[in-house]
Write an enzyme that holds these catalytic residues in place. Structure first.
Site, PDB file in Angstrom:
ATOM      1  N   CYS A 120       0.852  -1.190   0.000  1.00 22.29           N
ATOM      2  CA  CYS A 120       0.000   0.000   0.000  1.00 22.29           C
ATOM      3  C   CYS A 120       0.886   1.237   0.000  1.00 22.29           C
ATOM      4  CB  CYS A 120      -0.896   0.002   1.231  1.00 22.29           C
ATOM      5  SG  CYS A 120      -2.019   1.414   1.280  1.00 22.29           S
ATOM      6  N   CYS A 127       0.370   0.405  10.515  1.00 19.36           N
ATOM      7  CA  CYS A 127      -0.156  -0.684   9.683  1.00 19.36           C
ATOM      8  C   CYS A 127       0.978  -1.488   9.051  1.00 19.36           C
ATOM      9  CB  CYS A 127      -1.049  -0.087   8.599  1.00 19.36           C
ATOM     10  SG  CYS A 127      -1.504  -1.257   7.307  1.00 19.36           S
TER      11      CYS A 127
HETATM   12  N1  SAH Z   1      -6.667   0.767   3.195  1.00 18.15           N
HETATM   13  C1  SAH Z   1      -7.955   0.610   3.732  1.00 18.15           C
HETATM   14  C2  SAH Z   1      -8.371  -0.837   3.940  1.00 18.15           C
HETATM   15  C3  SAH Z   1      -7.346  -1.772   4.471  1.00 18.15           C
HETATM   16  S1  SAH Z   1      -6.853  -1.528   6.131  1.00 18.15           S
HETATM   17  C4  SAH Z   1      -8.095   1.410   5.014  1.00 18.15           C
HETATM   18  O1  SAH Z   1      -7.085   1.899   5.502  1.00 18.15           O
HETATM   19  O2  SAH Z   1      -9.225   1.566   5.462  1.00 18.15           O
HETATM   20  C5  SAH Z   1      -8.260  -2.130   7.031  1.00 18.15           C
HETATM   21  C6  SAH Z   1      -8.407  -1.524   8.422  1.00 18.15           C
HETATM   22  O3  SAH Z   1      -7.376  -2.029   9.298  1.00 18.15           O
HETATM   23  C7  SAH Z   1      -8.272   0.000   8.446  1.00 18.15           C
HETATM   24  O4  SAH Z   1      -9.302   0.561   9.245  1.00 18.15           O
HETATM   25  C8  SAH Z   1      -6.917   0.189   9.086  1.00 18.15           C
HETATM   26  O5  SAH Z   1      -6.789   1.458   9.655  1.00 18.15           O
HETATM   27  C9  SAH Z   1      -6.890  -0.952  10.073  1.00 18.15           C
HETATM   28  N2  SAH Z   1      -5.572  -1.296  10.600  1.00 18.15           N
HETATM   29  C10 SAH Z   1      -4.423  -1.421   9.926  1.00 18.15           C
HETATM   30  N3  SAH Z   1      -3.408  -1.765  10.764  1.00 18.15           N
HETATM   31  C11 SAH Z   1      -3.967  -1.865  11.990  1.00 18.15           C
HETATM   32  C12 SAH Z   1      -3.449  -2.192  13.276  1.00 18.15           C
HETATM   33  N4  SAH Z   1      -2.157  -2.467  13.450  1.00 18.15           N
HETATM   34  N5  SAH Z   1      -4.300  -2.185  14.320  1.00 18.15           N
HETATM   35  C13 SAH Z   1      -5.630  -1.902  14.156  1.00 18.15           C
HETATM   36  N6  SAH Z   1      -6.179  -1.598  12.973  1.00 18.15           N
HETATM   37  C14 SAH Z   1      -5.356  -1.575  11.896  1.00 18.15           C
HETATM   38 FE1  SF4 Z   2      -2.779   1.342   3.453  1.00 12.00          FE
HETATM   39 FE2  SF4 Z   2      -2.662   0.161   5.823  1.00 12.00          FE
HETATM   40 FE3  SF4 Z   2      -3.128   2.781   5.673  1.00 12.00          FE
HETATM   41 FE4  SF4 Z   2      -5.035   1.046   4.885  1.00 12.00          FE
HETATM   42  S1  SF4 Z   2      -4.224   1.289   6.976  1.00 12.00           S
HETATM   43  S2  SF4 Z   2      -4.339   2.873   3.823  1.00 12.00           S
HETATM   44  S3  SF4 Z   2      -3.738  -0.590   4.038  1.00 12.00           S
HETATM   45  S4  SF4 Z   2      -1.256   1.736   5.032  1.00 12.00           S
END
Ligand code: SAH
Ligand code: SF4
Length: 354
Positions: A120, A127
């Site tokens: 991404c 993330c």
């Molecule tokens: N890119 C999109 C969808 C994929 S991420 C987005 O950001 O919405 C899906 C969800 O997981 C998002 O709400 C993101 O903020 C959350 N997420 C990612 N890493 C995380 C983590 N370490 N702990 C909790 N939520 C997380």
């Molecule tokens: Fe990309 Fe992860 Fe951010 Fe979603 S939460 S936009 S997957 S970097």
């Protein structure tokens, strides 16, 4: 042999819309209903081998075998949670990349969480996918294949996929065309026939994508990763906020609600000492006042190498209390399958590290 195309040149049937498949079959001089038959074999009977498509003439089966394939993904790793209700699978794509898909089983639902991109580009600091950088968009076929994998697995147990959430790796609204095509293909009544309202797209807040989604469909669910109630803090946690600040984002959300009549779900990952204060909660109430929405509070799932920790339980409940008192519907979601590294992008990280 020159007349036998290499697999890379063949067409992935899952990349075609029904209209495109119909055109292909018509170009081959076959009647249009053959396309419907093929569609049913692929999306309803979940078959990939043309030899099994027994109501097709032999010549058509041969041509399908020579010029097309059904793009199945190869499993490279699977982990199941202790309670057996959450399963995560790492797939290898044809070009040797790794993507992740999660199945979450509930009493009345089987939800598949699919990836939309490899890596991404947004780079949210909490993330795991964001840490891995961007590799490429997934094709419509690769997105559908993740759902069909579980459709087949569940069918073997007499169950079926009931919901699809685009919450795996990647930002679905930066791969709009492929995501939309996959949704339409999986929704098609001759195939899997998964109701359009059973799909949810989770976005980091790509404003033009939200507007397009609202225009394209009045039915697909929208989840927005909010994570902070003011621009200064959101710029840190969600870097794309510099391009699409909160005011624009909220405007797009209001447009979605107006167009669709559906509520927006906001995801708010609570990070200890960062975005979990009473003040943040009060600002969130202000921000969302009057908007048809629901907030999911998710204690952040720690990612190796990232300093973020979830808040203590009492802090989470206090944050929720302020939202609820402010008349913002709120649920605390304990992230499913933490022990199986079901956080976005974490299994891929492990597979690549092997
Ligand atoms: N890119 C999109 C969808 C994929 S991420 C987005 O950001 O919405 C899906 C969800 O997981 C998002 O709400 C993101 O903020 C959350 N997420 C990612 N890493 C995380 C983590 N370490 N702990 C909790 N939520 C997380
Ligand atoms: Fe990309 Fe992860 Fe951010 Fe979603 S939460 S936009 S997957 S970097």
């Amino acid at each position: 042999m020159a007349d036998k195309p290499m697999p890379a040149e063949r067409i992935d049937l899952l990349d075609l819309s029904r209209e495109e498949l119909t055109r292909l079959v018509a170009d081959w001089g076959e009647p249009r209903f053959r396309a419907t038959q093929i569609w049913r074999w692929v999306y309803h009977s979940l078959k990939a081998d043309p030899e099994e498509m027994v109501n097709l003439p032999h010549t058509l089966r041969e041509r399908l075998a020579q010029e097309t394939y059904v793009g199945r993904l190869r499993v490279v790793d699977t982990i199941t949670s202790e309670d057996g209700l959450t399963e995560k699978v790492a797939f290898a794509t044809r070009d040797g990349q790794v993507i992740e898909t999660v199945l979450m089983r509930y009493t009345n639902r089987n939800t598949v969480c699919v990836s939309s991109q490899i890596g991404c580009a947004i780079g949210c600091p909490f993330c795991a996918t964001g840490q891995q950088g961007f590799v490429r968009n997934l094709t419509a076929g690769e997105i559908s294949a993740q759902v069909l994998y579980y459709a087949q697995k569940l069918a073997e147990r007499g169950a079926h996929v009931t919901n699809v959430v685009m919450m795996g790796m990647g930002e679905p609204l930066l791969n709009f065309d492929a995501v939309w095509k996959a949704i339409r293909n999986l929704n098609d009544g001759e195939g899997l026939a998964l109701g359009i309202r059973r799909f949810t797209i989770s976005t980091v807040g790509i404003v033009p994508g939200i507007e397009r989604l609202a225009q394209e469909s009045s039915e697909v669910g929208l989840a927005v990763s909010l994570h902070a109630p003011d621009d200064a803090l959101r710029n840190q946690l969600v870097p794309i906020n510099r391009h699409y600040p909160l005011e624009q984002l909220l405007k797009a959300c209001r447009f979605y609600v107006e167009r669709t009549g559906r509520r927006v779900t906001f995801e708010y990952a609570l990070v200890n000492g960062v975005n979990d204060s009473d003040e943040c909660a009060a600002k969130t109430v202000e921000l969302l006042r009057g908007l048809l929405c629901h907030v999911n509070l998710i204690p952040v799932n720690p990612v190796p190498g990232c300093p973020y920790e979830p808040p203590p339980r009492a802090r989470i409940l206090r944050f929720q209390e302020i939202l609820v008192k402010g008349k913002v519907q709120t649920t605390v979601r304990l992230r499913r399958g933490v022990e199986i590294e079901a956080g976005c992008g974490q299994l891929r990280g492990r597979v690549l590290a092997q």
